[in-house]
Design an enzyme around this catalytic site. Structure first.
Site, PDB file in Angstrom:
ATOM      1  N   TYR A  75       0.852  -1.194   0.000  1.00 17.35           N
ATOM      2  CA  TYR A  75       0.000   0.000   0.000  1.00 17.35           C
ATOM      3  C   TYR A  75       0.883   1.237   0.000  1.00 17.35           C
ATOM      4  CZ  TYR A  75      -3.439   3.441   1.587  1.00 17.35           C
ATOM      5  OH  TYR A  75      -4.252   4.551   1.709  1.00 17.35           O
ATOM      6  N   ASP A  93       9.364   2.421  -0.383  1.00 18.64           N
ATOM      7  CA  ASP A  93       8.354   3.061   0.452  1.00 18.64           C
ATOM      8  C   ASP A  93       8.636   2.643   1.890  1.00 18.64           C
ATOM      9  OD1 ASP A  93       6.164   3.796   1.945  1.00 18.64           O
ATOM     10  OD2 ASP A  93       4.669   3.002   0.568  1.00 18.64           O
ATOM     11  N   LYS A  99       5.208   8.538   9.331  1.00 19.13           N
ATOM     12  CA  LYS A  99       5.034   7.931  10.643  1.00 19.13           C
ATOM     13  C   LYS A  99       6.092   8.334  11.671  1.00 19.13           C
ATOM     14  CE  LYS A  99       2.320   4.148   8.716  1.00 19.13           C
ATOM     15  NZ  LYS A  99       1.005   4.719   9.016  1.00 19.13           N
TER      16      LYS A  99
END
Length: 429
Positions: free
Chosen positions: A144, A239, A267
């Site tokens: 994702y 990613d 994050k």
């Protein structure tokens, strides 16, 4: 577990918020039932509105690597908040965070701050297309990269396919340049390059998949990607929104000893506040406006509160013991698997640093396709663990997280609870 008060809160939320949540997995749709509403968090724990305490392995989906509300991070944010919340102008703090990122992740020579992981990945693809003057890119099933239109694509089942949008509202024309295949599928990705190599701008992947459970890349898969990208003048994009500074001080690229052309982050670098970033080779990043012609902007990019929280977090991580973090992940996963063996329930698990995953499966899980074959007893396991005060990700397809705030006692108690739950599940068969 959810109470009648939580049911009322959820009903209230559903009247005004689609599905009652602002991010789908929070709805418990993957496990059933009503979500627990969290009131506060500290260290390795969260508390619901009835003041029930849970040992937390979600960690705000990764950012809380130091534990929730780390006192030094909170103090830094409180201090900077007195000077204002947003300026829409350069701050020295932005430069400090950018410098810290490049020190800890040397593949990043220049970096641009944004406000989310979705923004970072979307911008990285745009930049890769501009640099290579090509349109197509490859993504992998189960990885994702945010909800930009061209990422919302259903992967081919074992075979390399052209992208087909799997969300209403995404025109097929938006995904016509998105190529997909299975994670760890060397044959499929090689075939994609054979057919489209001259048109492929980049390959983007989660180096350790975290959005299909935790899935490790094979050495052959990584070596193949490196070789294919190099031989076809395509860019390799890691990613690391989830893995960055989470699986190791230098991210997954440190563990895997790979230097990607571009990296996306999020994050952890926000320390619990919304932030994202993308960066890499200087010759590529120099194309970004205002230095170059590739446009990307954001009013709240480099927000002083988020940058302060992230900078303080990274500074603390410089001297943190990732070995201890990994040992807690190992103890947790080994404990789960041993419990499964004891009660005749096959389990697979893996981890890296403070990131882990497990499946109720009798064979190793190497792809999202494998993950979908796992036993559905995760739902029962999740709810029974929640009842006992252990908060795991409410989906069989999400990684879990250990923080530096978790103690040996926390992990031991979690393993003991897993033994109780798996014994109960086995007896109910």
């Amino acid at each position: 577990m959810a109470t009648s008060a939580d049911h009322q809160r959820f009903e209230r939320a559903q009247k005004i918020i689609p599905g009652g949540v602002n991010s789908p997995v929070r709805s418990f749709s993957g496990v059933g039932g009503t979500p627990v509403f969290i009131k506060k968090a500290s260290g390795a724990y969260v508390w619901d509105n009835q003041n029930k305490k849970y040992t937390d392995y979600v960690g705000s989906w990764g950012p809380a690597i130091l534990g929730h509300a780390h006192p030094d991070v909170i103090a830094a944010v409180k201090n900077i908040a007195d000077d204002g919340l947003s300026f829409g102008a350069p701050t020295e703090l932005e430069t400090s965070l950018a410098e810290q990122i490049t020190i800890m992740m040397p593949s990043i020579e220049m970096v641009r701050l944004v406000s989310s992981g979705t923004e970072a990945c979307m911008s990285a693809i745009r930049l890769a297309r501009a640099f290579t003057k090509r349109d197509k890119f490859i993504k992998f099933s189960g990885c994702y990269h945010g909800h930009a239109d061209f990422f919302l694509v259903q992967a081919g089942s074992g075979a390399a396919t052209l992208g087909i949008p799997n969300s209403p509202g995404v025109p097929a024309s938006f995904t016509q340049h998105t190529l997909t295949c299975g994670f760890n599928d060397v044959k499929a990705v090689t075939e994609l390059f054979r057919k489209h190599g001259k048109d492929i701008a980049s390959v983007i992947l989660e180096p350790f998949v975290g959005n299909a459970g935790f899935i490790r890349p094979s050495d052959e898969f990584l070596q193949t990607l490196q070789s294919l990208c190099k031989n076809n003048d395509s860019l390799l994009i890691f990613d690391e929104v989830m893995t960055g500074f989470r699986v190791a001080r230098g991210g997954a690229q440190e563990v895997l000893n790979i230097k990607p052309d571009l990296t996306t982050l999020g994050k952890v670098i926000g320390g619990g506040l919304p932030v994202g970033a993308y960066g890499g080779r200087k010759d590529i990043m120099s194309l970004m406006a205002p230095l170059g012609p590739v446009y990307q902007a954001g009013t709240l990019s480099g927000n002083p509160l988020a940058v302060t929280a992230g900078l303080k977090t990274l500074q603390i991580l410089e001297s943190a013991s990732y070995e201890k973090l990994a040992e807690h992940s190992r103890k947790l996963m080994d404990g789960f698997v041993q419990a499964g063996k004891q009660y005749g329930i096959p389990m697979q698990s893996d981890f890296c640093g403070g990131m882990f995953g497990f499946f109720f499966a009798d064979k190793p899980v190497r792809s999202f396709e494998d993950a979908k074959l796992a036993s559905p007893i995760f739902k029962d396991f999740f709810h029974k663990m929640l009842e006992r005060g252990f908060y795991l990700a409410p989906s069989a397809y999400e990684a879990g997280f250990v923080s530096f705030a978790h103690t040996d006692s926390d992990v031991s108690a979690t393993v003991a609870a897993a033994h109780e739950v798996l014994r109960e599940i086995s007896h109910a068969k």
